[in-house]
Design a protein around this motif. Structure first.
Motif, PDB file in Angstrom:
ATOM      1  N   LEU A  37      -5.867   9.651  -0.466  1.00  0.00           N
ATOM      2  CA  LEU A  37      -5.525   8.942  -1.625  1.00  0.00           C
ATOM      3  C   LEU A  37      -4.222   7.721  -1.569  1.00  0.00           C
ATOM      4  N   THR A  38      -4.388   6.574  -2.141  1.00  0.00           N
ATOM      5  CA  THR A  38      -4.309   5.298  -0.633  1.00  0.00           C
ATOM      6  C   THR A  38      -4.250   4.392  -2.410  1.00  0.00           C
ATOM      7  N   ILE A  39      -3.277   3.945  -2.660  1.00  0.00           N
ATOM      8  CA  ILE A  39      -3.230   2.646  -3.700  1.00  0.00           C
ATOM      9  C   ILE A  39      -2.883   1.698  -3.045  1.00  0.00           C
ATOM     10  N   THR A  40      -3.463   0.883  -3.350  1.00  0.00           N
ATOM     11  CA  THR A  40      -2.650  -0.972  -2.855  1.00  0.00           C
ATOM     12  C   THR A  40      -3.025  -1.965  -3.790  1.00  0.00           C
ATOM     13  N   VAL A  41      -1.973  -2.541  -3.932  1.00  0.00           N
ATOM     14  CA  VAL A  41      -2.039  -2.899  -5.638  1.00  0.00           C
ATOM     15  C   VAL A  41      -1.088  -4.613  -4.786  1.00  0.00           C
ATOM     16  N   THR A  42      -1.965  -5.805  -5.541  1.00  0.00           N
ATOM     17  CA  THR A  42      -1.405  -6.963  -5.254  1.00  0.00           C
ATOM     18  C   THR A  42      -1.462  -7.468  -6.207  1.00  0.00           C
TER      19      THR A  42
ATOM     20  N   THR B   3       1.111  -1.310   0.160  1.00  0.00           N
ATOM     21  CA  THR B   3       0.219  -0.516  -0.002  1.00  0.00           C
ATOM     22  C   THR B   3       0.653   1.039   0.152  1.00  0.00           C
ATOM     23  N   LEU B   4       0.266   2.387  -0.979  1.00  0.00           N
ATOM     24  CA  LEU B   4       1.112   2.733  -1.316  1.00  0.00           C
ATOM     25  C   LEU B   4       0.038   4.852  -0.336  1.00  0.00           C
ATOM     26  N   VAL B   5       0.726   5.169   0.646  1.00  0.00           N
ATOM     27  CA  VAL B   5      -0.074   6.149   1.052  1.00  0.00           C
ATOM     28  C   VAL B   5       0.375   7.780   1.252  1.00  0.00           C
ATOM     29  N   GLU B   6      -0.421   8.891   0.240  1.00  0.00           N
ATOM     30  CA  GLU B   6       0.300  10.126   0.246  1.00  0.00           C
ATOM     31  C   GLU B   6       0.018  10.274   1.856  1.00  0.00           C
ATOM     32  N   GLY B   7       1.500  11.224   2.230  1.00  0.00           N
ATOM     33  CA  GLY B   7       2.131  12.065   3.075  1.00  0.00           C
ATOM     34  C   GLY B   7       2.605  10.562   3.689  1.00  0.00           C
ATOM     35  N   VAL B   8       3.167   9.753   3.890  1.00  0.00           N
ATOM     36  CA  VAL B   8       3.593   8.758   4.095  1.00  0.00           C
ATOM     37  C   VAL B   8       4.740   7.899   3.063  1.00  0.00           C
ATOM     38  N   HIS B   9       4.474   7.671   2.210  1.00  0.00           N
ATOM     39  CA  HIS B   9       5.090   6.996   1.209  1.00  0.00           C
ATOM     40  C   HIS B   9       5.299   8.043  -0.337  1.00  0.00           C
ATOM     41  N   PHE B  10       4.508   9.639  -0.120  1.00  0.00           N
ATOM     42  CA  PHE B  10       5.147  10.107  -1.302  1.00  0.00           C
ATOM     43  C   PHE B  10       4.079  10.877  -1.212  1.00  0.00           C
ATOM     44  N   ASP B  11       4.645  12.225  -1.190  1.00  0.00           N
ATOM     45  CA  ASP B  11       3.553  13.965  -1.131  1.00  0.00           C
ATOM     46  C   ASP B  11       2.806  14.282  -1.742  1.00  0.00           C
ATOM     47  N   LYS B  12       2.283  15.346  -2.143  1.00  0.00           N
ATOM     48  CA  LYS B  12       1.795  16.095  -3.437  1.00  0.00           C
ATOM     49  C   LYS B  12       2.498  16.130  -4.777  1.00  0.00           C
ATOM     50  N   THR B  13       3.584  16.222  -4.618  1.00  0.00           N
ATOM     51  CA  THR B  13       4.855  16.826  -5.373  1.00  0.00           C
ATOM     52  C   THR B  13       4.688  15.855  -6.648  1.00  0.00           C
ATOM     53  N   THR B  14       4.397  14.580  -6.210  1.00  0.00           N
ATOM     54  CA  THR B  14       4.926  13.326  -6.932  1.00  0.00           C
ATOM     55  C   THR B  14       3.952  13.321  -7.392  1.00  0.00           C
ATOM     56  N   PRO B  15       5.115  12.898  -8.672  1.00  0.00           N
ATOM     57  CA  PRO B  15       4.119  13.018 -10.184  1.00  0.00           C
ATOM     58  C   PRO B  15       3.492  12.004 -10.825  1.00  0.00           C
TER      59      PRO B  15
ATOM     60  N   SER C   4       2.590 -12.479 -12.884  1.00  0.00           N
ATOM     61  CA  SER C   4       1.552 -12.359 -13.827  1.00  0.00           C
ATOM     62  C   SER C   4       0.616 -11.347 -14.094  1.00  0.00           C
ATOM     63  N   TRP C   5      -0.333 -11.584 -12.617  1.00  0.00           N
ATOM     64  CA  TRP C   5      -1.310  -9.933 -13.060  1.00  0.00           C
ATOM     65  C   TRP C   5      -1.460  -9.633 -11.457  1.00  0.00           C
ATOM     66  N   VAL C   6      -2.361  -8.500 -11.971  1.00  0.00           N
ATOM     67  CA  VAL C   6      -2.238  -7.229 -10.528  1.00  0.00           C
ATOM     68  C   VAL C   6      -3.677  -7.107 -10.408  1.00  0.00           C
ATOM     69  N   SER C   7      -3.893  -6.470  -8.919  1.00  0.00           N
ATOM     70  CA  SER C   7      -4.777  -5.971  -9.263  1.00  0.00           C
ATOM     71  C   SER C   7      -5.067  -4.790  -8.154  1.00  0.00           C
ATOM     72  N   LEU C   8      -5.721  -4.051  -8.435  1.00  0.00           N
ATOM     73  CA  LEU C   8      -5.859  -2.326  -8.038  1.00  0.00           C
ATOM     74  C   LEU C   8      -7.079  -2.093  -6.818  1.00  0.00           C
ATOM     75  N   ALA C   9      -6.679  -1.919  -5.995  1.00  0.00           N
ATOM     76  CA  ALA C   9      -7.335  -0.914  -5.248  1.00  0.00           C
ATOM     77  C   ALA C   9      -7.005   0.795  -4.808  1.00  0.00           C
ATOM     78  N   LEU C  10      -8.146   1.988  -5.566  1.00  0.00           N
ATOM     79  CA  LEU C  10      -7.171   3.126  -5.031  1.00  0.00           C
ATOM     80  C   LEU C  10      -8.357   3.407  -5.499  1.00  0.00           C
ATOM     81  N   THR C  11      -8.102   4.516  -4.007  1.00  0.00           N
ATOM     82  CA  THR C  11      -8.963   5.468  -2.830  1.00  0.00           C
ATOM     83  C   THR C  11      -8.416   6.720  -3.821  1.00  0.00           C
ATOM     84  N   CYS C  12      -8.885   7.771  -3.879  1.00  0.00           N
ATOM     85  CA  CYS C  12      -8.350   9.042  -4.735  1.00  0.00           C
ATOM     86  C   CYS C  12     -10.123   9.866  -4.601  1.00  0.00           C
ATOM     87  N   PRO C  13      -9.370  11.514  -3.657  1.00  0.00           N
ATOM     88  CA  PRO C  13      -9.993  12.182  -3.719  1.00  0.00           C
ATOM     89  C   PRO C  13     -10.559  13.033  -4.676  1.00  0.00           C
ATOM     90  N   ASN C  14     -10.320  13.054  -5.691  1.00  0.00           N
ATOM     91  CA  ASN C  14     -11.557  13.593  -7.178  1.00  0.00           C
ATOM     92  C   ASN C  14     -10.863  12.908  -8.594  1.00  0.00           C
TER      93      ASN C  14
END
Length: 334
Positions: free
Chosen positions: A128-133, A48-60, A84-94
């Motif tokens: 903004l939170t991104i979880t990839v399995t 899981t990547l979380v804004e403010g922990v793993h990256f900030d607002k300036t990260t592309p 082989s395969w990837v799944s994505l759980a994306l929480t986004c503010p906009n």
């Protein structure tokens, strides 16, 4: 402009996802259906990547999409698996169109490069939170674990350490570096390269392996703890880039390489009798593994560090990343 969950999924993910013949049902159903190769095990990893922990607002956003997949593929590489395969759980503010376009492009590019397909997931509104399995495959019984190191094994790393940590300090205006090094360290921070090919050739050769996400000291410590052994590291053998050694003094460069993390190189162990085979198997790779030390007897999971034969200790203020430490810093990766 899409403004509902299903339009977002369709426009930014379903219509651009790479296709694999082993995906029977992909994005758009209640679940994905995949067909593993015969006599293969499946390796499953999640980050899981979380804004403010793993990256900030300036990260592309393209970098966020790339890295969300890369950190998972690095875990697969550490176990010797083929992605082989990837799944994505994306929480986004906009539903900012530019952000979604760049994010999905970064995610799609790395999936296509490593021939793994996005097969589903979930989207929600929120911070903004991104979880990839990620799922990988390998021949049954060949997974490399963290627990197999034995006294006498040699300790290797797959490439240079500390560059991503330096890149983070540059983005936080804590350190400045020259123009010719700036792009290198920012690329290492935002677009890490998972050592997928190296991980696969280490099957049956390495006795243990882990990817370096929280710093070499912390991650090597996990290997030692699992195997109940210790290690001696010869710091003059650490692979350090010119960007690191020309920006920081010698002690700072070593400390950065040992603690910063986010490099997503592999740290692995192997016995003397497999060293020649490993060198042959990795001879075609652009980046070659570097031997940095040896596993020793002792159940304390202790790392003895030496520089040119003399004991060496971390300078004050350096420590590996820990999510639940008292003082958190923005750090990319997991």
């Amino acid at each position: 402009m899409p403004n509902d969950e299903f339009s977002l999924i369709n426009d930014y993910f379903a219509n651009r996802s790479a296709r694999r013949s082993d995906v029977v049902i992909g994005i758009g159903d209640d679940g994905a259906v995949v067909k593993p190769m015969p006599e293969h095990d499946i390796v499953v990893v999640t980050d899981t990547l979380v804004e403010g922990v793993h990256f900030d607002k300036t990260t592309p956003p393209r970098a966020i999409g790339h890295k969300a997949v890369a950190v998972n593929l690095s875990d697969l590489a550490a176990m010797g698996a083929q992605p082989s395969w990837v799944s994505l759980a994306l929480t986004c503010p906009n539903t900012n169109q530019d952000w979604w376009t760049e994010f999905s492009s970064g995610l799609d590019e790395i999936c296509r490069y490593y021939d793994c397909q996005l097969i589903g997931g979930d989207t929600t509104k929120g911070p903004l939170t991104i979880t990839v399995t990620a799922h990988g495959q390998l021949p049954s019984g060949t997974a490399i674990s963290r627990s197999g190191a034995k006294p006498g094994d040699w300790v290797y790393v797959s490439g240079s350490l500390g560059d991503a940590g330096l890149g983070l300090q540059v983005t936080q205006n804590k350190v400045s570096t020259t123009g010719r090094h700036l792009q290198h360290v920012i690329e290492k921070l935002h677009y890490p390269t998972p050592r997928v090919a190296m991980g696969q050739v280490l099957r049956g050769v390495a006795t243990s392996c882990i990817d370096v996400s929280d710093g070499l000291i912390a991650d090597l410590g996990h290997l030692l703890n699992q195997a109940q052994v210790s290690a001696q590291i010869d710091l003059e053998k650490l692979p350090l880039s010119l960007a690191l050694t020309e920006t920081l003094n010698a002690n700072e460069a070593l400390a950065m390489a040992l603690t910063a993390g986010d490099d997503y190189e592999l740290c692995f162990t192997l016995p003397e009798e497999h060293r020649g085979r490993m060198e042959t198997l990795t001879s075609h790779l652009k980046t070659k593994p570097v031997c940095i030390g040896r596993i020793m007897k002792g159940a304390e999971a202790k790392i003895n560090m030496h520089y040119e034969g003399e004991p060496w200790e971390l300078p004050q203020g350096y420590k590996s990343f820990n999510h639940f430490a008292e003082e958190e810093i923005v750090k990319e990766g997991e």
